[in-house]
Design a protein around this motif. Sequence first.
Motif, short mmCIF file in Angstrom:
data_model
loop_
_atom_site.label_atom_id
_atom_site.label_comp_id
_atom_site.label_asym_id
_atom_site.label_seq_id
_atom_site.Cartn_x
_atom_site.Cartn_y
_atom_site.Cartn_z
N LEU A 225 1.30 -0.82 -0.18
CA LEU A 225 -0.18 -0.12 0.69
C LEU A 225 0.49 1.11 0.35
O LEU A 225 0.79 2.28 -0.85
CB LEU A 225 -0.99 0.12 1.20
CG LEU A 225 -2.38 -1.06 1.18
CD1 LEU A 225 -2.57 -0.87 2.42
CD2 LEU A 225 -2.97 -1.04 0.28
N SER A 226 2.28 1.77 0.83
CA SER A 226 3.14 2.89 1.01
C SER A 226 3.70 2.50 -0.10
O SER A 226 4.12 3.68 -0.24
CB SER A 226 3.72 1.91 2.35
OG SER A 226 4.40 1.18 2.13
N GLY A 227 4.32 1.43 -1.03
CA GLY A 227 5.18 1.70 -2.31
C GLY A 227 6.53 1.73 -1.50
O GLY A 227 7.35 1.97 -2.07
N GLU A 228 6.86 1.97 0.26
CA GLU A 228 7.98 1.93 0.21
C GLU A 228 8.57 0.17 0.75
O GLU A 228 7.77 -0.49 1.71
CB GLU A 228 7.88 2.31 1.69
CG GLU A 228 8.68 3.51 1.33
CD GLU A 228 8.53 4.51 3.12
OE1 GLU A 228 8.92 3.96 4.06
OE2 GLU A 228 7.26 5.72 2.74
N ASP A 229 9.89 0.19 0.45
CA ASP A 229 10.63 -1.12 1.41
C ASP A 229 11.04 -0.72 2.46
O ASP A 229 11.39 0.14 3.38
CB ASP A 229 11.45 -2.08 0.49
CG ASP A 229 10.88 -2.47 -0.95
OD1 ASP A 229 10.04 -2.61 -1.41
OD2 ASP A 229 11.81 -2.36 -1.99
N LEU A 230 10.89 -1.57 3.57
CA LEU A 230 11.19 -2.29 4.62
C LEU A 230 12.51 -2.41 4.96
O LEU A 230 13.01 -3.25 4.66
CB LEU A 230 10.29 -2.25 5.80
CG LEU A 230 9.11 -1.96 5.93
CD1 LEU A 230 7.40 -2.80 7.06
CD2 LEU A 230 8.97 -0.55 6.59
N THR A 231 13.50 -2.04 5.24
CA THR A 231 14.79 -2.64 5.79
C THR A 231 15.24 -2.26 7.25
O THR A 231 14.35 -1.06 7.92
CB THR A 231 16.12 -1.61 5.13
OG1 THR A 231 15.39 0.13 5.06
CG2 THR A 231 15.58 -1.80 3.62
N VAL A 232 15.45 -3.46 7.51
CA VAL A 232 16.20 -3.41 9.02
C VAL A 232 17.66 -4.08 7.83
O VAL A 232 17.63 -5.43 8.14
CB VAL A 232 14.85 -4.87 10.12
CG1 VAL A 232 15.46 -5.07 11.06
CG2 VAL A 232 13.46 -4.75 9.38
N ARG A 233 18.08 -3.32 10.18
CA ARG A 233 19.31 -4.29 10.04
C ARG A 233 19.35 -5.32 11.06
O ARG A 233 19.29 -5.19 12.34
CB ARG A 233 20.60 -2.61 10.45
CG ARG A 233 22.00 -2.40 10.44
CD ARG A 233 22.25 -1.97 10.16
NE ARG A 233 23.47 -2.34 12.51
CZ ARG A 233 23.94 -1.22 12.67
NH1 ARG A 233 22.98 -0.38 13.19
NH2 ARG A 233 24.50 -1.71 13.43
N VAL A 234 20.71 -6.12 10.15
CA VAL A 234 20.05 -7.45 11.48
C VAL A 234 22.24 -7.22 12.19
O VAL A 234 22.61 -7.42 11.04
CB VAL A 234 19.94 -8.11 10.94
CG1 VAL A 234 20.56 -10.02 11.74
CG2 VAL A 234 18.37 -8.47 10.62
N VAL A 235 21.89 -7.37 13.54
CA VAL A 235 23.31 -7.25 14.41
C VAL A 235 23.57 -8.62 14.46
O VAL A 235 22.25 -9.54 15.11
CB VAL A 235 23.41 -5.91 14.79
CG1 VAL A 235 24.70 -6.62 15.96
CG2 VAL A 235 22.65 -4.81 14.95
N PRO A 236 24.40 -9.49 14.50
CA PRO A 236 25.12 -10.29 14.86
C PRO A 236 25.02 -10.33 16.18
O PRO A 236 25.14 -9.75 17.08
CB PRO A 236 25.92 -10.98 14.77
CG PRO A 236 27.11 -9.77 13.84
CD PRO A 236 25.37 -8.90 13.72
#
Length: 102
Positions: free
Chosen positions: A57-68
């Motif tokens: 709906l928003s047309g935006e991709d969500l990005t999440v930074r994964v930390v070890p």
Amino acid sequence: MATDYDAPRRNEADDLAEDSLEELKARRNENQSGVVDVDESETAESFELPGADLSGLSGEDLTVRVVPKQADEFTCSKCFLVHHRSRLAEESKGQYICRDCA
């Protein structure tokens, strides 16, 4: 209006026992609804559920930074969540258990 508290009290069961068959049929027909049940799947489509995928709906991709996992963290052997060492409740045979699971 004065009330006679010594008189026997009447309840709905007494009233229904004295009603005629025609009155009971009329009452039953009054209480019944003419509304047809609506298919629940049709009404459910209009509701938005929490946690639903709204990325389209928003047309935006969500990005999440994964930390070890850090040196001061451990993985609980019961809930498999990564916790800070301060949350360690017990360690047995190399198995770590957090305070929540202990």
